[in-house]
Write an enzyme that holds these catalytic residues in place. Sequence first.
Site, PDB file in Angstrom:
ATOM      1  N   SER A 107       0.966  -1.296  -0.130  1.00  0.00           N
ATOM      2  CA  SER A 107       0.010   0.112   0.073  1.00  0.00           C
ATOM      3  C   SER A 107       0.911   1.230   0.138  1.00  0.00           C
ATOM      4  O   SER A 107       0.640   2.315  -0.778  1.00  0.00           O
ATOM      5  CB  SER A 107      -1.029  -0.038   1.212  1.00  0.00           C
ATOM      6  OG  SER A 107      -1.762  -0.922   1.189  1.00  0.00           O
TER       7      SER A 107
ATOM      8  N   ASP B  64      -6.623  -8.273   4.675  1.00  0.00           N
ATOM      9  CA  ASP B  64      -5.705  -9.004   3.654  1.00  0.00           C
ATOM     10  C   ASP B  64      -5.246 -10.271   4.395  1.00  0.00           C
ATOM     11  O   ASP B  64      -4.550 -11.027   3.593  1.00  0.00           O
ATOM     12  CB  ASP B  64      -4.716  -8.139   3.114  1.00  0.00           C
ATOM     13  CG  ASP B  64      -5.231  -7.078   2.006  1.00  0.00           C
ATOM     14  OD1 ASP B  64      -6.412  -7.428   1.717  1.00  0.00           O
ATOM     15  OD2 ASP B  64      -4.489  -6.240   1.953  1.00  0.00           O
TER      16      ASP B  64
HETATM   17  C1  S3P Z   1      -5.654  -1.408  -0.026  1.00  0.00           C
HETATM   18  C2  S3P Z   1      -7.124  -1.543   0.674  1.00  0.00           C
HETATM   19  C3  S3P Z   1      -7.576  -2.713   0.744  1.00  0.00           C
HETATM   20  C4  S3P Z   1      -6.738  -4.117   0.655  1.00  0.00           C
HETATM   21  C5  S3P Z   1      -5.802  -3.853  -0.472  1.00  0.00           C
HETATM   22  C6  S3P Z   1      -4.774  -2.689  -0.181  1.00  0.00           C
HETATM   23  C7  S3P Z   1      -5.163   0.001   0.083  1.00  0.00           C
HETATM   24  O1  S3P Z   1      -8.578  -2.792  -0.155  1.00  0.00           O
HETATM   25  O2  S3P Z   1      -7.528  -5.289   0.485  1.00  0.00           O
HETATM   26  O3  S3P Z   1      -4.777  -4.940  -0.647  1.00  0.00           O
HETATM   27  O4  S3P Z   1      -3.776  -0.029  -0.384  1.00  0.00           O
HETATM   28  O5  S3P Z   1      -5.730   1.015   0.111  1.00  0.00           O
HETATM   29  P1  S3P Z   1     -10.055  -2.460  -0.074  1.00  0.00           P
HETATM   30  O6  S3P Z   1     -10.048  -0.779   0.140  1.00  0.00           O
HETATM   31  O7  S3P Z   1     -10.739  -2.671  -0.916  1.00  0.00           O
HETATM   32  O8  S3P Z   1     -10.578  -2.941   1.348  1.00  0.00           O
END
Ligand code: S3P
Length: 439
Positions: free
Chosen positions: A22, A315
């Site tokens: 992220s 995750d």
């Molecule tokens: C993320 C947010 C999450 C996560 C993804 C990364 C991000 O998704 O599952 O792997 O970097 O903002 P969602 O916003 O769909 O929950």
Amino acid sequence: MKFIVNKGGCLTGRIRVPGDKSISHRSIMFGSIAEGTSRISGFLEGEDSLNTLRAFRAMGVEIDGPVDGKVVIKGVGMRGLQKPAAALDLGNSGTSMRLLAGLLSGQDFDVELSGDSSLSKRPMKRVTHPLAAMGAVVDSDAEGRPPLYIHGGTPLCGIDFVMPVASAQVKSCCLLAGLYATGKTCVTEPATTRDHTERMLHAFGVPVSRTGSTVCINGPAKLSACDIDVPADISSAAFFMVGASIAEGSDIVLEHVGVNPTRTGVIDILKLMGANIELQNQREIGGEPVADIRVKSARLKGIAVPEALVPLAIDEFPVIFVAAACAVGKTVITGAEELRVKESDRIQSMADGLQALGVDATATPDGMVIQGRGAGTASIAAGTVQSRDDHRIAMAFAMAGLCAHGEITINECANVNTSFPGFVALASGAGLDISSSSD
Ligand code: S3P
């Protein structure tokens, strides 16, 4: 590519898992539209974040690296991106597509965002709906699936958006569009989600205010270059936290892991299950809390996972399901329906794989019920599972080998490279008996 995992072993030593996905995505996006040169270290050299990097290169940003996790970005400023020559292919990466949809809605050129077969099935109305309310024109297919066609040159205005789902990607998409909008953009979240966008915008000089569950920024904004040290990804560390917990004799230290409180649900859940996890050397680096995490094997017990922790560990559920299979007693997960729209339907992928390995696991619409039989008692049988091209499913089942009573073969593992390049080498160095071969 498939993984073959022999039973047994334990995890020991000190390891550093790759950089946070992220934070790596955001460092490229923000560095590109900032004024000045940003230097990134610890960047995740996985396919997902590399797809973000390639997208900005295709829009004319000069980016050096990555070399040993180091990237230098010569920011072009808010208005300096150029129309790419072709559609931007974002591969498997939902974060790239949803965040870029927001950022690119504010440009004066048209652009198409496409992805692989998994990404092409993922829901995008959750971002196109608020973007339309801001004045953006974004086309998709009738079901709101990719590819997305973003029409440039439409003025954006700030909105007050109450998110129907707890999603950091949706929140970040709106905030990134808000950087280009006139007026105030506010997003209210139904439950706390990761706040890397807010923290990094602050580091790039953009004020972000938070009142309760609402975050706001004022547009149009301007970013000033900033250096970012990306910590190790807690989502990648989670495989080793579970592996060390379920494998007797384990004692491992996971170095320099990001422990932002919006990401530490996995630690809380494992501790509720009885895990022996200690945060050492806690410090703050570039606005993000970081720690070394020591995990020793423990006797896990089944729990009802508190729903408030679900978005904070979203995750990590594939490997939490493996922990539950090796715990004593019943684990119940509810309120996790978002797992059905990840890189695969993670509830179904994990339930099918666990059942193939003899585990009593029942999928429910919003979670799973798992009857664990304890780690030492060979709770997991030998067998073959499909990861459905989902990186986290593949790595979760790899850890199951530590408490299996036979060999586990995991098919369709190539996408492990999206988030965890070098997984097999690092895991086998720590004590997992794993090898890979082409299918
Ligand atoms: C993320 C947010 C999450 C996560 C993804 C990364 C991000 O998704 O599952 O792997 O970097 O903002 P969602 O916003 O769909 O929950």
